[in-house]
Design a protein around this motif. Sequence first.
Motif, PDB file in Angstrom:
ATOM      1  N   ALA A 135     -50.815 -84.423 -18.520  1.00 29.40           N
ATOM      2  CA  ALA A 135     -49.863 -83.382 -18.142  1.00 29.40           C
ATOM      3  C   ALA A 135     -48.998 -83.814 -16.962  1.00 29.40           C
ATOM      4  CB  ALA A 135     -50.613 -82.099 -17.806  1.00 29.40           C
ATOM      5  N   THR A 189     -53.616 -80.058 -25.570  1.00 33.88           N
ATOM      6  CA  THR A 189     -54.205 -79.253 -24.499  1.00 33.88           C
ATOM      7  C   THR A 189     -55.058 -80.111 -23.583  1.00 33.88           C
ATOM      8  OG1 THR A 189     -54.238 -77.334 -25.987  1.00 33.88           O
ATOM      9  CG2 THR A 189     -55.580 -77.217 -23.991  1.00 33.88           C
ATOM     10  N   TRP A 190     -55.851 -81.008 -24.189  1.00 34.78           N
ATOM     11  CA  TRP A 190     -56.753 -81.860 -23.422  1.00 34.78           C
ATOM     12  C   TRP A 190     -56.689 -83.292 -23.920  1.00 34.78           C
ATOM     13  CZ3 TRP A 190     -58.472 -79.463 -19.284  1.00 34.78           C
ATOM     14  CH2 TRP A 190     -58.651 -78.072 -19.311  1.00 34.78           C
ATOM     15  N   ASN A 241     -63.091 -77.148 -13.380  1.00 39.22           N
ATOM     16  CA  ASN A 241     -62.327 -75.905 -13.480  1.00 39.22           C
ATOM     17  C   ASN A 241     -61.926 -75.357 -12.124  1.00 39.22           C
ATOM     18  OD1 ASN A 241     -64.859 -75.136 -12.582  1.00 39.22           O
ATOM     19  ND2 ASN A 241     -64.984 -73.298 -13.850  1.00 39.22           N
ATOM     20  N   ARG A 273     -53.254 -82.921  -9.515  1.00 35.04           N
ATOM     21  CA  ARG A 273     -52.535 -81.757 -10.033  1.00 35.04           C
ATOM     22  C   ARG A 273     -51.950 -80.904  -8.922  1.00 35.04           C
ATOM     23  NH1 ARG A 273     -54.688 -76.914 -12.031  1.00 35.04           N
ATOM     24  NH2 ARG A 273     -56.791 -77.779 -12.015  1.00 35.04           N
ATOM     25  N   SER A 306     -62.590 -84.243 -13.075  1.00 34.81           N
ATOM     26  CA  SER A 306     -62.319 -83.151 -13.996  1.00 34.81           C
ATOM     27  C   SER A 306     -63.147 -81.934 -13.592  1.00 34.81           C
ATOM     28  CB  SER A 306     -62.684 -83.576 -15.421  1.00 34.81           C
ATOM     29  OG  SER A 306     -62.572 -82.502 -16.332  1.00 34.81           O
ATOM     30  N   ARG A 362     -56.057 -82.363 -18.580  1.00 34.10           N
ATOM     31  CA  ARG A 362     -54.922 -81.688 -19.200  1.00 34.10           C
ATOM     32  C   ARG A 362     -53.944 -82.706 -19.784  1.00 34.10           C
ATOM     33  NH1 ARG A 362     -57.080 -78.698 -15.397  1.00 34.10           N
ATOM     34  NH2 ARG A 362     -56.993 -76.418 -15.476  1.00 34.10           N
ATOM     35  N   ASP A 415     -57.659 -84.123 -11.777  1.00 34.70           N
ATOM     36  CA  ASP A 415     -57.152 -82.933 -12.468  1.00 34.70           C
ATOM     37  C   ASP A 415     -57.638 -81.717 -11.688  1.00 34.70           C
ATOM     38  OD1 ASP A 415     -56.123 -81.073 -14.151  1.00 34.70           O
ATOM     39  OD2 ASP A 415     -57.161 -81.754 -15.952  1.00 34.70           O
TER      40      ASP A 415
END
Length: 222
Positions: free
Chosen positions: A36, A160-161, A87, A132, A85, A155, A113
């Motif tokens: 991304a 999407t991934w 959330n 990010r 990686s 991302r 990310d």
Amino acid sequence: MNAKFDSEIRQRYLAVDTANVADVLDTLGLTNQGLAAELAAVSGTRLAGWAYTIAGRMQYYEGGGDPMKMEACNGIGPDEISVWSGNGEGICYFGELIAVGMKEQGSVGALVDGGVRDVRWLNEHEIPVFARYHTSVQSIGRWKVTSYQESVSLRGATSTWVTVDPGDFVVADEDGAVVIPQQYIGRVLEEAERLTATEVKIREALAAGDSLSECLAKFGHV
């Protein structure tokens, strides 16, 4: 592989443009390897190396540290990039002290990310980092490492991934970041070098006065 071979491959990748790498991956049918656009440089401008993956998640906890995070960071080696990686939102996964410790072990940068901090000092230490976002808020008590050297998802640009496995190769520059699956590293490099050499010839011909159409007729489209 050996250390000398790994270093030579990395130096060769640093000499080609990420755009050419992405084009080669397309011709091989690997059309969703770009990451991304939000994953951009916060220090340095170019990144290349083998993926050393680290994953985590948002989780409240008490205490002054994250033992698994330290364990994960201590495992990285020469010519590897830490690939983070998780959330997490609004907090940093990666900062100056972790970066310096990893650099001492031979790491050549990070792809995050998520968030980073100490951006001025990352630049002072000349540690290339793509991330990010950046933030002043630490992860302690908020985000924990849950695994390392396992497959992670980052991302994607056209999906999407994008899956990143340990030992895959990561390249990034002003145009963005791309992941090369381990089994394609040599093949992609050779073709990207060929495209890069052709582009050099086209630029030289343009500088000498040839038109673009003449250059394309002579060298082909790249």
